[in-house]
Each structure stands twice: as structure tokens, then as C-alpha cells.
Scaffold this motif. Structure first.
Motif, PDB file in Angstrom:
ATOM      1  N   THR A  81      50.397  42.628  54.357  1.00 15.63           N
ATOM      2  CA  THR A  81      50.178  43.575  55.438  1.00 15.63           C
ATOM      3  C   THR A  81      48.676  43.867  55.568  1.00 15.63           C
ATOM      4  O   THR A  81      47.861  43.329  54.831  1.00 15.63           O
ATOM      5  CB  THR A  81      50.914  44.903  55.165  1.00 15.63           C
ATOM      6  OG1 THR A  81      50.258  45.548  54.066  1.00 15.63           O
ATOM      7  CG2 THR A  81      52.376  44.668  54.829  1.00 15.63           C
ATOM      8  N   ARG A  82      48.345  44.763  56.483  1.00 13.63           N
ATOM      9  CA  ARG A  82      46.946  45.137  56.656  1.00 13.63           C
ATOM     10  C   ARG A  82      46.418  45.992  55.514  1.00 13.63           C
ATOM     11  O   ARG A  82      45.256  46.386  55.522  1.00 13.63           O
ATOM     12  CB  ARG A  82      46.760  45.841  58.004  1.00 13.63           C
ATOM     13  CG  ARG A  82      47.537  47.123  58.128  1.00 13.63           C
ATOM     14  CD  ARG A  82      47.733  47.510  59.573  1.00 13.63           C
ATOM     15  NE  ARG A  82      46.482  47.634  60.262  1.00 13.63           N
ATOM     16  CZ  ARG A  82      46.361  48.007  61.530  1.00 13.63           C
ATOM     17  NH1 ARG A  82      47.457  48.279  62.226  1.00 13.63           N
ATOM     18  NH2 ARG A  82      45.207  48.111  62.089  1.00 13.63           N
ATOM     19  N   LYS A  83      47.268  46.281  54.527  1.00 13.36           N
ATOM     20  CA  LYS A  83      46.810  47.014  53.330  1.00 13.36           C
ATOM     21  C   LYS A  83      46.518  46.064  52.169  1.00 13.36           C
ATOM     22  O   LYS A  83      46.316  46.511  51.043  1.00 13.36           O
ATOM     23  CB  LYS A  83      47.870  48.031  52.888  1.00 13.36           C
ATOM     24  CG  LYS A  83      48.083  49.173  53.856  1.00 13.36           C
ATOM     25  CD  LYS A  83      47.070  50.297  53.629  1.00 13.36           C
ATOM     26  CE  LYS A  83      47.345  51.453  54.576  1.00 13.36           C
ATOM     27  NZ  LYS A  83      46.260  52.413  54.620  1.00 13.36           N
ATOM     28  N   THR A  84      46.572  44.772  52.417  1.00 15.64           N
ATOM     29  CA  THR A  84      46.300  43.821  51.343  1.00 15.64           C
ATOM     30  C   THR A  84      44.810  43.818  50.987  1.00 15.64           C
ATOM     31  O   THR A  84      43.977  44.304  51.763  1.00 15.64           O
ATOM     32  CB  THR A  84      46.731  42.397  51.752  1.00 15.64           C
ATOM     33  OG1 THR A  84      46.629  41.536  50.620  1.00 15.64           O
ATOM     34  CG2 THR A  84      45.836  41.836  52.863  1.00 15.64           C
ATOM     35  N   THR A  85      44.489  43.290  49.814  1.00 17.86           N
ATOM     36  CA  THR A  85      43.093  43.068  49.417  1.00 17.86           C
ATOM     37  C   THR A  85      42.901  41.595  49.081  1.00 17.86           C
ATOM     38  O   THR A  85      43.687  41.024  48.317  1.00 17.86           O
ATOM     39  CB  THR A  85      42.731  43.929  48.186  1.00 17.86           C
ATOM     40  OG1 THR A  85      42.829  45.312  48.539  1.00 17.86           O
ATOM     41  CG2 THR A  85      41.306  43.635  47.714  1.00 17.86           C
ATOM     42  N   LEU A  86      41.874  40.985  49.675  1.00 18.35           N
ATOM     43  CA  LEU A  86      41.559  39.599  49.351  1.00 18.35           C
ATOM     44  C   LEU A  86      40.547  39.559  48.209  1.00 18.35           C
ATOM     45  O   LEU A  86      39.721  40.474  48.077  1.00 18.35           O
ATOM     46  CB  LEU A  86      40.985  38.885  50.583  1.00 18.35           C
ATOM     47  CG  LEU A  86      42.006  38.219  51.517  1.00 18.35           C
ATOM     48  CD1 LEU A  86      42.959  39.237  52.103  1.00 18.35           C
ATOM     49  CD2 LEU A  86      41.301  37.446  52.627  1.00 18.35           C
ATOM     50  N   VAL A  87      40.617  38.517  47.400  1.00 16.86           N
ATOM     51  CA  VAL A  87      39.668  38.341  46.303  1.00 16.86           C
ATOM     52  C   VAL A  87      39.097  36.937  46.392  1.00 16.86           C
ATOM     53  O   VAL A  87      39.848  35.956  46.446  1.00 16.86           O
ATOM     54  CB  VAL A  87      40.355  38.533  44.924  1.00 16.86           C
ATOM     55  CG1 VAL A  87      39.380  38.253  43.794  1.00 16.86           C
ATOM     56  CG2 VAL A  87      40.932  39.939  44.809  1.00 16.86           C
ATOM     57  N   ALA A  88      37.758  36.842  46.426  1.00 17.69           N
ATOM     58  CA  ALA A  88      37.097  35.538  46.453  1.00 17.69           C
ATOM     59  C   ALA A  88      36.743  35.142  45.026  1.00 17.69           C
ATOM     60  O   ALA A  88      35.927  35.794  44.383  1.00 17.69           O
ATOM     61  CB  ALA A  88      35.828  35.614  47.297  1.00 17.69           C
ATOM     62  N   LEU A  89      37.362  34.075  44.516  1.00 14.05           N
ATOM     63  CA  LEU A  89      37.076  33.582  43.165  1.00 14.05           C
ATOM     64  C   LEU A  89      36.481  32.184  43.300  1.00 14.05           C
ATOM     65  O   LEU A  89      37.202  31.219  43.532  1.00 14.05           O
ATOM     66  CB  LEU A  89      38.370  33.543  42.333  1.00 14.05           C
ATOM     67  CG  LEU A  89      38.252  32.908  40.951  1.00 14.05           C
ATOM     68  CD1 LEU A  89      37.446  33.793  40.008  1.00 14.05           C
ATOM     69  CD2 LEU A  89      39.641  32.627  40.361  1.00 14.05           C
ATOM     70  N   GLY A  90      35.153  32.097  43.195  1.00 10.16           N
ATOM     71  CA  GLY A  90      34.512  30.792  43.330  1.00 10.16           C
ATOM     72  C   GLY A  90      33.073  30.944  43.765  1.00 10.16           C
ATOM     73  O   GLY A  90      32.469  32.009  43.588  1.00 10.16           O
ATOM     74  N   GLY A  91      32.545  29.889  44.367  1.00 13.94           N
ATOM     75  CA  GLY A  91      31.146  29.900  44.775  1.00 13.94           C
ATOM     76  C   GLY A  91      30.956  30.458  46.176  1.00 13.94           C
ATOM     77  O   GLY A  91      31.813  31.168  46.705  1.00 13.94           O
ATOM     78  N   GLY A  92      29.821  30.105  46.767  1.00  9.29           N
ATOM     79  CA  GLY A  92      29.458  30.669  48.060  1.00  9.29           C
ATOM     80  C   GLY A  92      30.413  30.304  49.173  1.00  9.29           C
ATOM     81  O   GLY A  92      30.692  31.121  50.053  1.00  9.29           O
ATOM     82  N   VAL A  93      30.938  29.086  49.140  1.00  7.62           N
ATOM     83  CA  VAL A  93      31.850  28.671  50.212  1.00  7.62           C
ATOM     84  C   VAL A  93      33.119  29.510  50.162  1.00  7.62           C
ATOM     85  O   VAL A  93      33.560  30.055  51.177  1.00  7.62           O
ATOM     86  CB  VAL A  93      32.173  27.162  50.099  1.00  7.62           C
ATOM     87  CG1 VAL A  93      33.256  26.774  51.084  1.00  7.62           C
ATOM     88  CG2 VAL A  93      30.910  26.330  50.338  1.00  7.62           C
ATOM     89  N   VAL A  94      33.687  29.647  48.976  1.00  8.74           N
ATOM     90  CA  VAL A  94      34.886  30.483  48.823  1.00  8.74           C
ATOM     91  C   VAL A  94      34.567  31.928  49.212  1.00  8.74           C
ATOM     92  O   VAL A  94      35.347  32.586  49.914  1.00  8.74           O
ATOM     93  CB  VAL A  94      35.427  30.402  47.377  1.00  8.74           C
ATOM     94  CG1 VAL A  94      36.446  31.508  47.106  1.00  8.74           C
ATOM     95  CG2 VAL A  94      36.049  29.043  47.116  1.00  8.74           C
ATOM     96  N   GLY A  95      33.413  32.421  48.801  1.00  9.69           N
ATOM     97  CA  GLY A  95      33.039  33.803  49.119  1.00  9.69           C
ATOM     98  C   GLY A  95      32.862  34.022  50.609  1.00  9.69           C
ATOM     99  O   GLY A  95      33.379  34.996  51.172  1.00  9.69           O
TER     100      GLY A  95
END
Lengths: 364, 364
Positions: free
Chosen positions: A95-109
Motif C-alpha cells: 500500500t501507500r504506507k510501504t517503505t522501500l529499501v535500497a540495498l546496493g550501489g548507486g544504480v539500485v539507490g
């Protein structure tokens, strides 16, 4: 031996957030206080997933954690790959209450941040950068985006993370070429704004290349501090923030010419900074020996000091003309008034620019 | 006869902007004061371009005006079509100082606004909505976005325009089905917040269907005022703004089921509002004759009063579960406490919801 640990706050009013830097953080540090809802979607790539995904999941106790694994590489920084994130979010009914997490380098971020900025018109995200470049660059600034065939980072958004967690141990699995690429941005901070840090870097560059943890943590901390200061002064990049682009106008042209992913971003910026220093000499801003000093430091960091063979002055001029740093068609460049003091100018003499380009371009 | 003209300001602090409503504005009103740079890119579609593109160009004297013409239809509200805008901007070398202009209905507005929000991480845009729906709905609120195969408007941004120019003459070329679809949103404003306006609508609905210019200008002005008030109270849709979604949770399910573009958004919302009124009766909030009053007004506006034949209660439940109005998995609905007073609730009795769905669904 006590664990090295630094913490700083990127000061952006109600969008301020912490950067936590330390050893052994992945798998032990509790990030769940930064997650407002119950759902977490970790976005990573096929190289990083086997190394750190499990540890990253355990940073979110009590949350429902899903993950999506993207192909690895700058060439996948496109809409098609971005859409894999949206597919995963919608398939798992985030839902719109989710949180995304970027795990990796600049492209993933960059991709995760952009996905967060536009999934359901904006959800929060957390960064866990695992490359030196992303730790010292994309940790601060809120820039997110993807590439377009006609230009790098042409589509994106400003979107600040809730928190950034940097584990220096993640650098132990990084290819040395990528350590060098990260050092390009570290050196940049010294060149644009911090003579004392530049001196420290000239002393410590061998320790950094050798990945000594204390030196790395210090370099990351000081780089993030420097960038945080500049960004706090100018969040939307109207003024001083542009000095962070030292070497980047040349660098983006190199990356585009070489084809995304063939030259690492930091490698292109390394060569680009030498070119910017060269033009600064021709503009009468710094002495010729300062150029030499920059070139030597770039070389000791394991970075290229010139653009790829076969790239001509015209290639630069064409590719730089669409660079987004231009305002109303004038070419804006970051040059060095001294080592430790960069300025932005659209007044560089075109003849000097030609001389710089010609002197660096080797057609065969 | 003097020209009808209204103006209002959407009050959002430093992102406030004017809405100018009048007859014969296209081709005569000077919008160049709202363009900061020298470049303008008008985005329109193949239906609107032959009718109004030339007039729109002449609203920007002294500017370099390019245009891009998209295919027409909700089914093109996707990444591929959005990319045509980026292609045009990059091919014509538009810098980050460019201004985008949306000339067309809601699809053009949503896509142009989203393109503006992410081209080079954000450029300004101006709206010239040419359908009644887009004039009374997307003129106010800053919602932009595209569809995803798994859900409508799942990818987008909040991005406010610099100005909105509404020419009531542009409604003279609109198919009557689209006039009715726009009236669904007009009626919504009366139902959620303005009993007096609702009374005026019951008197004026025939004039509106007949496109009498004075009635249209008044309805657009009052609709924009109502929405502007709600949005100013709650720009990011955390609270009261959700009442603007009356009929939309049912409506989005209908649109998705029918396949994008087969039912107009306003038609789906029209039927959705009747369903919401029905559920409000079952929840004991309004009397049965109020439902009848809503149904009659919707019918007089030329709108469907029920979902498409073949759509079952299970279709609704499945499609509503991914609707972005849900928080942490609970179904949030907008219901009517009285005609002119809507509330948001996640406490509707599931049995009553089932009864509403069953009573409206005709499987053959």
C-alpha cells in the motif's frame, strides 16, 4: 578493538535524516524505527543479494519484508528495470504506507529512490549503500532517477530517504575498480571545498586503496559531512550545490560516449576532474603544478587521467550540449579557483575549452 | 454580451497558482508571464491538436514553442506514451528551464504533469484543460501520473502547475458522453460538501447537459473553488481530501474491470456514487429517498447508475483490495452522512457492502 562508528544528520528541516556509518551494521542494526507502516520492500541486485540480502532483512524485526532482485549494471538503469519494482510492489499488494529499501550501489539507490518517489505518488525509503561511490555520493542529496537513451539521469525526482545505513564491511567484497571509482568522489570533496581534507587524502590514499577500515570510515564520514553541508545550503540545486558537479560535465559525456556501464561513473569523473583542472589552468585560475598535483592524486587512487581513446573534441561538445547543467543553452562548468575552492561559471573561454579537449583527446 | 470570466487562486503557500476561467481565452490570453525560461513544450493529443494547438501556441508570445502530439485515450496513459514526451524534450534539447503545457483532457494533464515532475528531476508546467472533467478535477490538486497494468494511477507524483487556463468554448467540441462524465465530478462536489450547490445543480443540470455557457462557467468555477478549499486544507491527502474520492473506490474497480478507456472515468464515478449512496443507506446514514435523489440527478446528467453487466461482487472485492485508498489492508470508503456532507470510514459493515455489491451486480 572497538568498532568504528560515526553518525551525522543531513539537515533539511522536516526532511532531515541520519546517516549511520560503522562496521558490522548489516544484520545487527535495527532500522524498524524508520519504517512507519508494516510493509518493507527491499530492492537489490543479483550481485548484492547473495552477499547481503539476508542480513538486510534482519535489520527490520517485526515487519513484513519482501524483496525484489534486479539485474546488475548501469545499463539496466532504465524504465524496464524500474518497472520490476512496481510489479513486485503491486503483486505483493504494497500500500501507500510501504517503505522501500535500497540495498546496493548507486544504480539500485537511484532507481529505488525514484520508484519510492512515484509509487502511489510517493512512499518513504531507506538507503543501505554497499559501494563506496554510493556511500559518499548518493547517501546525501535526495537525487534519484533513471537514464534515457539521449542522456543520463534525465528522468527522476528529488526524494529524501528516512535514514542511510552504511556498513564499511560491505566494501570488503567490492571490486578494486569500484573502490577507486568511489575515491573519485571522495577526492572531489577535498578539491571543491576542503583543503585540509585534501591534504589528509594525499597522506591516506594508499590506505584507502588498501581498504583500511579506519581510513575508509573517516573518508566516508568527511565526504558525507561535506556533501551534507553543501546540500543543506541548496537543496534543489539552484546555486552552490552545482560545485558538486566538478568533473561531471566532462564525466557524463565520457560515460555516454563509452556506453553506459563501460566506464564506471567515478572513473569518468576522475578523468573529468583532471580535465576541469586543466581548463582551470588555461583560464588562469590555478598554477600548472596544481594540475599535476590533481593528476597524481587521481592516478594514485587507481583512476584514469584522460578520456577513452577514440573520443574526440566534437564528441565532447555534442554530448555536453544536452547535459542538464546547462541553463538556456550556455555551457556551465565547475572550475577550480584553488585546490579546495570550486566555482561554477558559464564564462569559460571556448578557445580554452577547445584546447583542453584537444589536449586530452587521443583519436587512436 | 459581455464575456463570462471568473478567476480564483489555489492557495498552497509558495506553490499557489491561479485558475482563469472564461470564454474565448484560447488564442487571446497571454500565458508567457507564467513561463520563466524561453522554451515551451506543448503536450497534446491527436484529437485536440487540430482543434486548439495553433491557438494554444499563440498564448506564448516571445517564447520558443515546440509541441508533441500523443495518441488519444486512457489506454495510452502508460510509460511508453509518456516516453514520447521525454523523447521530444531531449530531441529538441529542452533544458531544465523549460516549461511544459498540457493541452487536452485528464490523460494529457496527468501525463504532462508527471513528465514535468520528473524531466530533469522537475520542471514547471501549465494546464489548459479542454474537457469538463479535467477542468473541474485535475485543474486542482497537483495529482499527476500514469497507469500500471495492475492498477490505475499507481505511478505518479504531486506536482502543482504554474497556472490553469480554462476556455469554456473548448467544451463545444466535446462529445456529449464526455460532458456527462465531467458532470459526475461536478455533482460530486455538491454531494460531499455543498448542499446549496447541489440544489443549484438539480435546477441547472439540463442547462449543463445542453452546454449553456453561463451555467458551465458557474459550475466549473464553483467546482474548482470547492476542490481548492479541500486541497488547501490537505495538500498531500492525509485527511479530509479523501472525501474527494466519493464514488472513486467503486469507480476505479469498474474502470479496471471494463478495461481502461471503455468506461469513462466520470461514468464509473457516476455509478460509483450511486453505489456509495446505497451503502450509506444500508449503514443507516441517509434515508432511502436520498439515494433516489442521487440516482435521479446522476441519470439526468446522462450517466450510468450501475456497474457494467457481467461485473460481479467478487470482481469488486478483488479490484478494490489493491486500491491505493486502503491503509494497512483495510478498505476505506467515502460515504454520505447527508447530501452535502461526506465522511471517510474504514468501518463499513462488510455485510452491508456485500448487499450493495450484490444488489448492483447483474451477471448477465
Amino acid at each position: 578493538m572497538s568498532k568504528i562508528r560515526h553518525e551525522l544528520t543531513v539537515d533539511l528541516g522536516d526532511r532531515s535524516y541520519p546517516i549511520i556509518i560503522g562496521q558490522g551494521m548489516l544484520g545487527s542494526y535495527d532500522l524498524s524505527p524508520y519504517v512507519a507502516g508494516s510493509q518493507v520492500m527491499i530492492v537489490t541486485n543479483e550481485t548484492v543479494a547473495p552477499l547481503y540480502l539476508e542480513q538486510a532483512v534482519s535489520c527490520f524485526p517485526g515487519k513484513t519484508v519482501d524483496s525484489v532482485v534486479l539485474p546488475d549494471g548501469e545499463r539496466y538503469k532504465d524504465w524496464e528495470t524500474l518497472n520490476l519494482i512496481f510489479d513486485a510492489l503491486l503483486e505483493k499488494r504494497h500500500t501507500r504506507k510501504t517503505t522501500l529499501v535500497a540495498l546496493g550501489g548507486g544504480v539500485v539507490g537511484d532507481m529505488t529512490g525514484f520508484a519510492a518517489s512515484c509509487y502511489q505518488r510517493g512512499v518513504p525509503f531507506i538507503q543501505i549503500p554497499t559501494t563506496l561511490l554510493s556511500q559518499v555520493d548518493s547517501s546525501v542529496g535526495g537525487k534519484t532517477g533513471i537514464n534515457h537513451p539521449l542522456g543520463k539521469n534525465m528522468i527522476g525526482a528529488f526524494h529524501q530517504p528516512e535514514a542511510v545505513l552504511i556498513d564499511t564491511d560491505s566494501l570488503l567484497t567490492l571490486p578494486s575498480r569500484e573502490v577507486s571509482a568511489g575515491l573519485a568522489e571522495v577526492i572531489k570533496y577535498g578539491l571543491i571545498r576542503d583543503t585540509e581534507f585534501l591534504g589528509w587524502l594525499e597522506e591516506s590514499v594508499d590506505d584507502l586503496v588498501a581498504r583500511k577500515p579506519g581510513a575508509l570510515a573517516e573518508a566516508i564520514f568527511r565526504s558525507c559531512l561535506c556533501k551534507a553541508e553543501v546540500v543543506a545550503l541548496d537543496e534543489r540545486e539552484g546555486g552552490i550545490r552545482a560545485i558538486l558537479n566538478l568533473g561531471h560535465t566532462f564525466g557524463h559525456a565520457i560515460e555516454t560516449f563509452a556506453g553506459y556501464g563501460n566506464w564506471l561513473h567515478g572513473e569518468a569523473v576522475g578523468a573529468g576532474m583532471v580535465m576541469a583542472a586543466d581548463l582551470s589552468v588555461r583560464e588562469g585560475m590555478i598554477a600548472a603544478e596544481k594540475l599535476q598535483q590533481v593528476r597524481v592524486l587521481i592516478g594514485r587512487a587507481g583512476l584514469p587521467e584522460a578520456p577513452p581513446i577514440g573520443m574526440g573534441a566534437d564528441d565532447f561538445l555534442n554530448l555536453m550540449a544536452v547535459d542538464k547543467k546547462n541553463v538556456d543553452g550556455r555551457l556551465r562548468l565547475v572550475l577550480l579557483k584553488s585546490l579546495g575552492n570550486a566555482i561554477v561559471t558559464d564564462k569559460a573561454d571556448p578557445e580554452n575549452l577547445d584546447k583542453t579537449l584537444t589536449s586530452f583527446c587521443r583519436l587512436q
